[in-house]
Design an enzyme around this catalytic site. Sequence first.
Site, PDB file in Angstrom:
ATOM      1  N   TRP A 316       0.828  -1.194   0.000  1.00 10.35           N
ATOM      2  CA  TRP A 316       0.000   0.000   0.000  1.00 10.35           C
ATOM      3  C   TRP A 316       0.870   1.255   0.000  1.00 10.35           C
ATOM      4  O   TRP A 316       0.544   2.254  -0.651  1.00 10.35           O
ATOM      5  CB  TRP A 316      -0.915   0.004   1.222  1.00 10.35           C
ATOM      6  CG  TRP A 316      -1.796   1.214   1.319  1.00 10.35           C
ATOM      7  CD1 TRP A 316      -3.010   1.396   0.739  1.00 10.35           C
ATOM      8  CD2 TRP A 316      -1.518   2.435   2.028  1.00 10.35           C
ATOM      9  NE1 TRP A 316      -3.519   2.643   1.044  1.00 10.35           N
ATOM     10  CE2 TRP A 316      -2.614   3.301   1.839  1.00 10.35           C
ATOM     11  CE3 TRP A 316      -0.451   2.869   2.814  1.00 10.35           C
ATOM     12  CZ2 TRP A 316      -2.681   4.571   2.406  1.00 10.35           C
ATOM     13  CZ3 TRP A 316      -0.507   4.142   3.377  1.00 10.35           C
ATOM     14  CH2 TRP A 316      -1.617   4.971   3.165  1.00 10.35           C
ATOM     15  N   HIS A 317       1.981   1.191   0.708  1.00 12.11           N
ATOM     16  CA  HIS A 317       2.829   2.377   0.810  1.00 12.11           C
ATOM     17  C   HIS A 317       3.610   2.645  -0.469  1.00 12.11           C
ATOM     18  O   HIS A 317       3.993   3.793  -0.722  1.00 12.11           O
ATOM     19  CB  HIS A 317       3.801   2.230   1.987  1.00 12.11           C
ATOM     20  CG  HIS A 317       3.188   2.534   3.312  1.00 12.11           C
ATOM     21  ND1 HIS A 317       2.560   1.586   4.092  1.00 12.11           N
ATOM     22  CD2 HIS A 317       3.082   3.697   4.001  1.00 12.11           C
ATOM     23  CE1 HIS A 317       2.110   2.145   5.192  1.00 12.11           C
ATOM     24  NE2 HIS A 317       2.403   3.421   5.161  1.00 12.11           N
ATOM     25  N   GLY A 318       3.868   1.636  -1.265  1.00 13.75           N
ATOM     26  CA  GLY A 318       4.614   1.904  -2.482  1.00 13.75           C
ATOM     27  C   GLY A 318       4.846   0.647  -3.304  1.00 13.75           C
ATOM     28  O   GLY A 318       4.836  -0.464  -2.785  1.00 13.75           O
ATOM     29  N   PHE A 466       2.317   8.501  -1.264  1.00 15.34           N
ATOM     30  CA  PHE A 466       1.679   7.202  -1.100  1.00 15.34           C
ATOM     31  C   PHE A 466       0.208   7.253  -1.434  1.00 15.34           C
ATOM     32  O   PHE A 466      -0.420   6.226  -1.525  1.00 15.34           O
ATOM     33  CB  PHE A 466       1.870   6.682   0.325  1.00 15.34           C
ATOM     34  CG  PHE A 466       3.327   6.679   0.755  1.00 15.34           C
ATOM     35  CD1 PHE A 466       4.281   6.083  -0.049  1.00 15.34           C
ATOM     36  CD2 PHE A 466       3.715   7.285   1.927  1.00 15.34           C
ATOM     37  CE1 PHE A 466       5.607   6.083   0.338  1.00 15.34           C
ATOM     38  CE2 PHE A 466       5.051   7.282   2.316  1.00 15.34           C
ATOM     39  CZ  PHE A 466       5.992   6.676   1.519  1.00 15.34           C
TER      40      PHE A 466
END
Length: 466
Positions: A316-318, A466
């Site tokens: 989800w963050h990257g 993000f």
Amino acid sequence: MVFSSPVYLFCFFPCLFLLSRILPSRRGKEALLAAAGLVFYAFGELRYVPLLLFTALLHYALGRRMPRSGHKKALCALGVLFDLFLLGRFKYAAFLCGAVNALLGTSLSVVSRSQPAGLSFFTFLAISYLADVYRGDDPGAEDFLSFLLYLSFFPRLLSGPLVRHRDHAAQLAQLRFTREDAAAGLRRFTLGLGKKLLLADMLGSVADRVLAPGAAELTAPLAWLGAVAYTLQLYFDFSGYSDMAIGMGRLFGFRFPENFDRPYVSASLTEFWRRWHMTLSGWFRDYVYIPLGGNRRGRGRTALHKLCVFLLTGLWHGAGWNFVLWGLWHGLFMMAESGGRDFLERLRRTRPGRAALHIYTLLVVTVGFVLFRAATLSEALGILGAMFRFDFTLRPAAALLLRQVLDGAHAAALAAGAVLALCPRPPEPETARQELLFDLGTLLLFLLALLALAGGSFTPFIYFQF
């Protein structure tokens, strides 16, 4: 547009706040705030405003149809698949093509597109809305305007906090404004502004100089300095944004959930994730961990569920292998803590044991954030290698760099950040004298933040990527 920019501080916010006070009806305020969200988004993402509007329209239509349909699951799946398609197309397509090419020796490629700001946040809001309507936890939005406001409310549009629709709708139905809300909102906003401009940006300049690719003679002291500076920068940058968002929400009559609760005092990684980015942790708990089975199927399955959740959290963050490893790093320690829960409880009962657990947690988090920050996996491994080579010699180039990055102001920011990261947020004033002191302190902090803004360069919030 960001909260710490002059355009926002001296134009957008004052004009919007005055207009919201002039409009007499709740419906008028609702329309004003929904329009403000689109204008706010258009400042940086004009070409993606139609996408935001279409997302709102699609999910509103699905939410209206779902309670009366015999195909609730299909309608919910349609909306979730659309959200996953958006994430895949804009955020993960290039990463997935690269992974397939490396695995199969193919030469797939995709047309690169910039990621819409706030995509991960407003798609998660949309998914939670559909899931709640499907499960009967939310009756659905009454009209499109209220749902558009839910998805595009500017204080939390780009980086949260994540709010459930039913909570938003309940507050919208009883929208009110008081002097106490305004005072508390301004104090909270200014606290966040100070965190961003006086601490996060200063700490970020230390981390950037030390951990820059190709930094000369990166030995253990410099590598640890850069890692600690970034660990503190990330906290003050994101918690500062959350403070500003919560303060802005309160100024317009909304109460957002807290997002941070002194995460660096934690004595386990499990406790850390109860205190760090709390609304994201809650989202994954409610919409991934519990549907997978949570802790209802034995310790082995519980540990596996946690690993799956943190792998998804990393993604989800990257879209990068460093984020995959960051998620797995946290997931593996969470699995280990699930298996050793009784041992950890015995340690926590003693002061030396809790101190050891605190050190362990900070070490795991700091090492993990090196993976989080690095642009590539090789860069992260290079920094980690320098941290754990235990080469504490300061060669001339390293000593010069250390003197440059640790001048008086940056050293003060580093020391203040280390202390304030462990301190609780100031409580609300209870007496007239306390309120006066808080207001004077808020004014002083605001003036110092403006001086920092005037003397520094623009630095966007880290979580905007993000």
